[in-house]
Enzyme design. Structure first.
Site, PDB file in Angstrom:
ATOM      1  N   SER A   8      -7.192  82.467 -17.967  1.00 26.12           N
ATOM      2  CA  SER A   8      -7.921  82.898 -19.168  1.00 26.12           C
ATOM      3  C   SER A   8      -9.113  83.732 -18.755  1.00 26.12           C
ATOM      4  O   SER A   8     -10.015  83.253 -18.053  1.00 26.12           O
ATOM      5  CB  SER A   8      -8.405  81.681 -19.953  1.00 26.12           C
ATOM      6  OG  SER A   8      -9.390  82.109 -20.875  1.00 26.12           O
ATOM      7  N   HIS A  33      -4.242  85.441 -20.118  1.00 27.59           N
ATOM      8  CA  HIS A  33      -4.548  84.719 -21.362  1.00 27.59           C
ATOM      9  C   HIS A  33      -5.830  85.317 -21.952  1.00 27.59           C
ATOM     10  O   HIS A  33      -6.863  85.394 -21.282  1.00 27.59           O
ATOM     11  CB  HIS A  33      -4.697  83.228 -21.083  1.00 27.59           C
ATOM     12  CG  HIS A  33      -4.873  82.397 -22.318  1.00 27.59           C
ATOM     13  ND1 HIS A  33      -3.825  82.021 -23.114  1.00 27.59           N
ATOM     14  CD2 HIS A  33      -5.993  81.883 -22.894  1.00 27.59           C
ATOM     15  CE1 HIS A  33      -4.279  81.288 -24.134  1.00 27.59           C
ATOM     16  NE2 HIS A  33      -5.602  81.198 -24.016  1.00 27.59           N
ATOM     17  N   ASP A  35      -8.501  85.224 -24.974  1.00 28.94           N
ATOM     18  CA  ASP A  35      -9.043  84.352 -26.021  1.00 28.94           C
ATOM     19  C   ASP A  35      -9.872  85.133 -27.032  1.00 28.94           C
ATOM     20  O   ASP A  35     -10.911  85.692 -26.685  1.00 28.94           O
ATOM     21  CB  ASP A  35      -9.918  83.265 -25.385  1.00 28.94           C
ATOM     22  CG  ASP A  35      -9.091  82.194 -24.701  1.00 28.94           C
ATOM     23  OD1 ASP A  35      -8.187  81.641 -25.350  1.00 28.94           O
ATOM     24  OD2 ASP A  35      -9.354  81.909 -23.516  1.00 28.94           O
ATOM     25  N   MET A  37     -12.141  84.924 -30.302  1.00 25.80           N
ATOM     26  CA  MET A  37     -12.943  83.991 -31.119  1.00 25.80           C
ATOM     27  C   MET A  37     -13.799  84.785 -32.092  1.00 25.80           C
ATOM     28  O   MET A  37     -14.332  85.835 -31.734  1.00 25.80           O
ATOM     29  CB  MET A  37     -13.841  83.157 -30.208  1.00 25.80           C
ATOM     30  CG  MET A  37     -13.071  82.384 -29.152  1.00 25.80           C
ATOM     31  SD  MET A  37     -14.177  81.317 -28.220  1.00 25.80           S
ATOM     32  CE  MET A  37     -13.056  80.703 -26.961  1.00 25.80           C
ATOM     33  N   HIS A  66      -4.472  84.683 -27.685  1.00 28.78           N
ATOM     34  CA  HIS A  66      -4.702  83.410 -28.381  1.00 28.78           C
ATOM     35  C   HIS A  66      -5.754  83.665 -29.459  1.00 28.78           C
ATOM     36  O   HIS A  66      -6.940  83.809 -29.159  1.00 28.78           O
ATOM     37  CB  HIS A  66      -5.166  82.373 -27.345  1.00 28.78           C
ATOM     38  CG  HIS A  66      -5.594  81.062 -27.925  1.00 28.78           C
ATOM     39  ND1 HIS A  66      -6.274  80.115 -27.199  1.00 28.78           N
ATOM     40  CD2 HIS A  66      -5.434  80.534 -29.165  1.00 28.78           C
ATOM     41  CE1 HIS A  66      -6.519  79.059 -27.958  1.00 28.78           C
ATOM     42  NE2 HIS A  66      -6.031  79.297 -29.173  1.00 28.78           N
ATOM     43  N   MET A  68      -8.168  82.688 -32.176  1.00 31.86           N
ATOM     44  CA  MET A  68      -8.953  81.614 -32.790  1.00 31.86           C
ATOM     45  C   MET A  68      -9.780  82.300 -33.868  1.00 31.86           C
ATOM     46  O   MET A  68     -11.008  82.452 -33.745  1.00 31.86           O
ATOM     47  CB  MET A  68      -9.824  80.932 -31.724  1.00 31.86           C
ATOM     48  CG  MET A  68      -9.009  80.078 -30.755  1.00 31.86           C
ATOM     49  SD  MET A  68      -9.874  79.725 -29.209  1.00 31.86           S
ATOM     50  CE  MET A  68      -9.431  81.187 -28.280  1.00 31.86           C
ATOM     51  N   MET A 137      -3.566  72.625 -27.469  1.00 31.70           N
ATOM     52  CA  MET A 137      -4.946  72.649 -26.970  1.00 31.70           C
ATOM     53  C   MET A 137      -5.260  71.284 -26.354  1.00 31.70           C
ATOM     54  O   MET A 137      -5.051  70.245 -26.994  1.00 31.70           O
ATOM     55  CB  MET A 137      -5.942  72.896 -28.113  1.00 31.70           C
ATOM     56  CG  MET A 137      -5.922  74.274 -28.733  1.00 31.70           C
ATOM     57  SD  MET A 137      -6.079  75.648 -27.588  1.00 31.70           S
ATOM     58  CE  MET A 137      -7.695  75.348 -26.865  1.00 31.70           C
ATOM     59  N   ASP A 179      -3.614  74.488 -22.907  1.00 30.57           N
ATOM     60  CA  ASP A 179      -4.824  75.301 -22.763  1.00 30.57           C
ATOM     61  C   ASP A 179      -6.063  74.426 -22.852  1.00 30.57           C
ATOM     62  O   ASP A 179      -6.331  73.823 -23.900  1.00 30.57           O
ATOM     63  CB  ASP A 179      -4.821  76.366 -23.878  1.00 30.57           C
ATOM     64  CG  ASP A 179      -5.985  77.342 -23.790  1.00 30.57           C
ATOM     65  OD1 ASP A 179      -6.741  77.293 -22.807  1.00 30.57           O
ATOM     66  OD2 ASP A 179      -6.120  78.166 -24.722  1.00 30.57           O
TER      67      ASP A 179
END
Ligand code: DX5
Ligand code: ZN
Length: 228
Positions: A8, A33, A35, A37, A66, A68, A137, A179
């Site tokens: 990540s 990966h 992320d 957010m 991913h 979020m 998660m 993750d």
């Protein structure tokens, strides 16, 4: 079983992101990966499609986005255009989970659902045929460097059972990704519980990097994973 390791970049040096993703690819990473957010679905703010597009030419391996974020759908075409290969999202963040999964596939990406520690696996029941990835998660989403939540282990075993039953009944393959808090000293247990795709952020980018390319930690993660 094929094992995939997905560092990540949340824990990478954002000032040198191109170099960082090239280094992990050279060290044997299977995926990047990524992320995302939004300071709404999770209490933190990271990177979006422009950064995905910027790293895309630096590596050949897939980019595992991913999300979020809430809402989800508007970002899917943007990430697909930016070179994402996998897009996963949290079912709580989409009004219409089935539609969002289809939207991801219609844009040519693998689609996945992400289960928070308290999110029941039953949410996958009626969309199994639209899933390429199930992501559990093992921390609450929002931050790197948190401790692995042990109740994820029996949950992984249950998710593995559901996926294997689906495949045994003629269903498509589904990756089982985990993750949060994956480290060299717990990866074997996590793989033994049923995961085939391991996200590791601080374990990779925070490791002593004597070889200057994360090779030692990537090798140790893979060796320990295959010794499960
Ligand atoms: C947390 C992120 C994770 C995080 C993992 O919300 O989804 O991908 O970067 O970091 P570590 O491996 O440090 O727990
Ligand atoms: Zn993640």
């Amino acid at each position: 079983m094929t094992l995939r390791i997905a560092p990540s970049i949340l824990s990478a040096d954002f000032a040198r992101l191109g170099q960082e993703v090239r280094a992990i690819e050279a060290a044997g990473a299977d995926l990047v990966h990524f992320d995302v957010m939004d300071n709404h679905y999770v209490p933190n703010l990271t990177i979006g499609p422009l950064v995905c597009e910027a790293i895309r030419p630096h590596v050949k391996i897939g980019i595992d986005v991913h999300l979020m974020v809430e809402p989800v759908d508007a970002l899917i075409p943007l990430f697909a255009k930016a070179g994402a290969n996998i897009i996963t999202f949290h079912p709580e963040a989409s009004r219409h989970v089935d539609r969002t999964l289809q939207l991801i596939r219609d844009h040519g990406c693998k689609a996945g659902l992400v289960f928070n520690p308290a999110t029941p696996l039953g949410l996958m029941d009626h969309v199994m045929d639209k899933l390429d990835v199930v992501l559990l998660m093992s921390v609450n989403p929002g931050f790197g460097g948190q401790a692995f939540i042990p109740s994820t282990l029996p949950k992984l075993t249950e998710a593995r059972r559901r996926i294997d039953a689906h495949v045994a009944h003629g269903g498509q393959p589904i990756w089982l990704e985990v993750d949060g808090g994956v480290k060299v000293d717990n990866i074997a247990q996590i793989v033994a519980a049923g995961a085939d795709t391991l996200v590791a952020g601080s374990a990779v980018f925070g490791a002593p990097d004597n070889d200057g390319g994360y090779r030692t930690v990537m090798k140790t993660l893979r060796q320990n994973a295959s010794n499960s």
